[in-house]
Design a protein around this motif. Structure first.
Motif, short mmCIF file in Angstrom:
data_model
loop_
_atom_site.label_atom_id
_atom_site.label_comp_id
_atom_site.label_asym_id
_atom_site.label_seq_id
_atom_site.Cartn_x
_atom_site.Cartn_y
_atom_site.Cartn_z
N TYR A 38 1.92 -29.32 26.63
CA TYR A 38 0.80 -28.87 25.79
C TYR A 38 -0.42 -28.54 26.66
N ASP A 44 -3.68 -26.96 19.18
CA ASP A 44 -2.51 -27.71 18.70
C ASP A 44 -1.58 -26.73 17.99
N ARG A 45 -0.32 -26.74 18.37
CA ARG A 45 0.64 -25.78 17.81
C ARG A 45 0.85 -25.98 16.32
N GLU A 46 0.68 -27.20 15.83
CA GLU A 46 0.94 -27.47 14.41
C GLU A 46 -0.27 -27.17 13.54
N THR A 47 -1.45 -27.62 13.98
CA THR A 47 -2.65 -27.47 13.15
C THR A 47 -3.44 -26.20 13.46
N ALA A 261 -0.89 -33.57 17.59
CA ALA A 261 0.05 -34.19 16.66
C ALA A 261 1.34 -34.60 17.36
N ASP A 262 1.90 -35.72 16.89
CA ASP A 262 3.24 -36.17 17.29
C ASP A 262 3.40 -36.41 18.78
#
Length: 374
Positions: A38, A44-47, A261-262
């Motif tokens: 990352y 963030d790839r998700e948000t 995330a995660d």
């Protein structure tokens, strides 16, 4: 039935039985493989939100990459079969380890996940403090009660969040001071704490932030209360203890948020600290280069080793990194099998890492401290 046919049939049935056993019979192992990388200067790839957000202080744009790296592990509820284990043993990119190495018998999967999340949060805090200290930006630090041992001498007298100002009239500036001053007593002797109760300390901090201050307020320093505790013998020796865990609590002069995330564990601390420094200083520290790395970091900027270094160098190179900041104590293991096209750079502390990034940016790569196998 001819003997040859019977033999072939028996062999086929045996093979089928072995194949079934390999698929159905679980083995006590778990797998590790290169995880995602990352860019902590990115989003963030998700948000879709920036990983690093700073409010209340001027920030600057950044180019290039500062990538943190991860290791992907099999889930706690996954029963690895023999075929998977053999594949992992034969693979150049995967590692098979005893299941209890990742999920100890005395901890549930939920507890392991909670510990990883807590370590991730603590690593962020240390990264922020180390970065601001590197930039000579004042950070207020105080010693607090982090936890009270159930059934211990301090239970009911001290509470999590209480600020420890003095012990036996002597100022406390570091968590180690508390243990040193308490252990100067013999078990059964009394020790006196001067503390600011947690609720009062919280209110003082909120008032301080509204006033724009960064140092301890006179009100907070003056409104301490005395707490006397009779020491007890430590379970593992003859030293005196009161049954608390002291920790450093930092108050930053402006807001720094790191959201990803995660992801869990402490090993992204170094890269977080570099990202904070990059955002708070003019120009692009990386010079547009793709730099990845790993390493835990403490409040003073010391970089410490991590696990799964081989997995992380593979993941970094797959993502496109050309340089990898490597904790000094991980250098030998990382150098044993370096992915093609990746240069390992040895770092012992945050100052080393900043110099390395600046040298990479300026093209002074011949000056970089390298990792060797021995």
């Amino acid at each position: 039935m001819p003997r040859r046919t019977a033999t072939m049939l028996a062999s086929l049935l045996t093979l089928i039985a072995l194949l079934c056993a390999g698929v159905l019979i679980p083995v006590p192992y778990a797998g590790m493989s290169p995880g995602p990388s990352y860019d902590v200067l990115g989003k963030d790839r998700e948000t879709g939100e920036p990983v690093l957000q700073i409010k209340g202080r001027k920030t600057y744009g950044a180019e290039g990459h500062l990538n943190m790296t991860t290791v992907q592990v099999t889930r706690a509820d996954h029963d690895m079969n023999l075929f998977e284990a053999v594949h992992g043993w034969l693979s150049d990119d995967d590692i098979v380890v005893p299941y209890e190495n990742l999920y100890p018998d005395d901890k549930s999967a939920e507890e392991v996940n909670e510990e990883n999340a807590e370590e991730f949060t603590l690593s962020q805090e240390s990264a922020k403090v180390a970065a601001l200290r590197h930039l000579k930006i004042p950070v207020r630090t105080r010693v607090v009660v982090a936890a009270v041992v159930k059934g211990g001498a301090a239970q009911g007298k001290l509470h999590a969040g209480d600020v420890i100002v003095k012990v036996d009239g002597k100022p406390v500036r570091d968590p180690a001071d508390v243990g040193r001053l308490v252990s100067a007593h013999r078990p059964g002797e009394r020790v006196e704490f001067s503390v600011v109760p947690a609720e009062r300390a919280k209110k003082a901090e909120e008032a301080e932030k509204k006033a724009g201050g960064a140092g301890r307020t006179g009100e907070e320093a003056a409104r301490t209360v005395p707490v006397t505790i009779t020491t007890r013998k430590a379970p593992d020796g003859d030293r005196a203890v009161v049954g608390i865990q002291a920790a450093a609590d930092h108050s930053l002069p402006f807001r720094i948020d790191i959201k990803l995330a995660d992801v869990g564990g402490p090993s992204a601390g170094l890269m977080f600290a570099l990202a904070v420094i990059d955002r708070l200083t003019p120009g692009s520290m990386t010079g547009g280069k793709f730099i990845a790395g790993t390493g835990t970091i403490d409040d003073n900027g010391e970089v410490n080793p991590i696990g799964g270094i081989a997995m992380k160098t593979i993941g970094a190179r797959r993502a496109g990194a050309e340089y990898f900041l490597t904790p000094a104590d991980n250098c030998a293991a990382a150098a044993a099998d370096v992915p093609d096209g990746l240069t390992l750079v040895k770092v012992r502390n945050l100052d080393d890492a900043v110099r390395a990034v600046e040298d990479i940016s300026a093209g002074r790569t011949s000056e970089l401290p390298s990792c060797t196998k021995r």
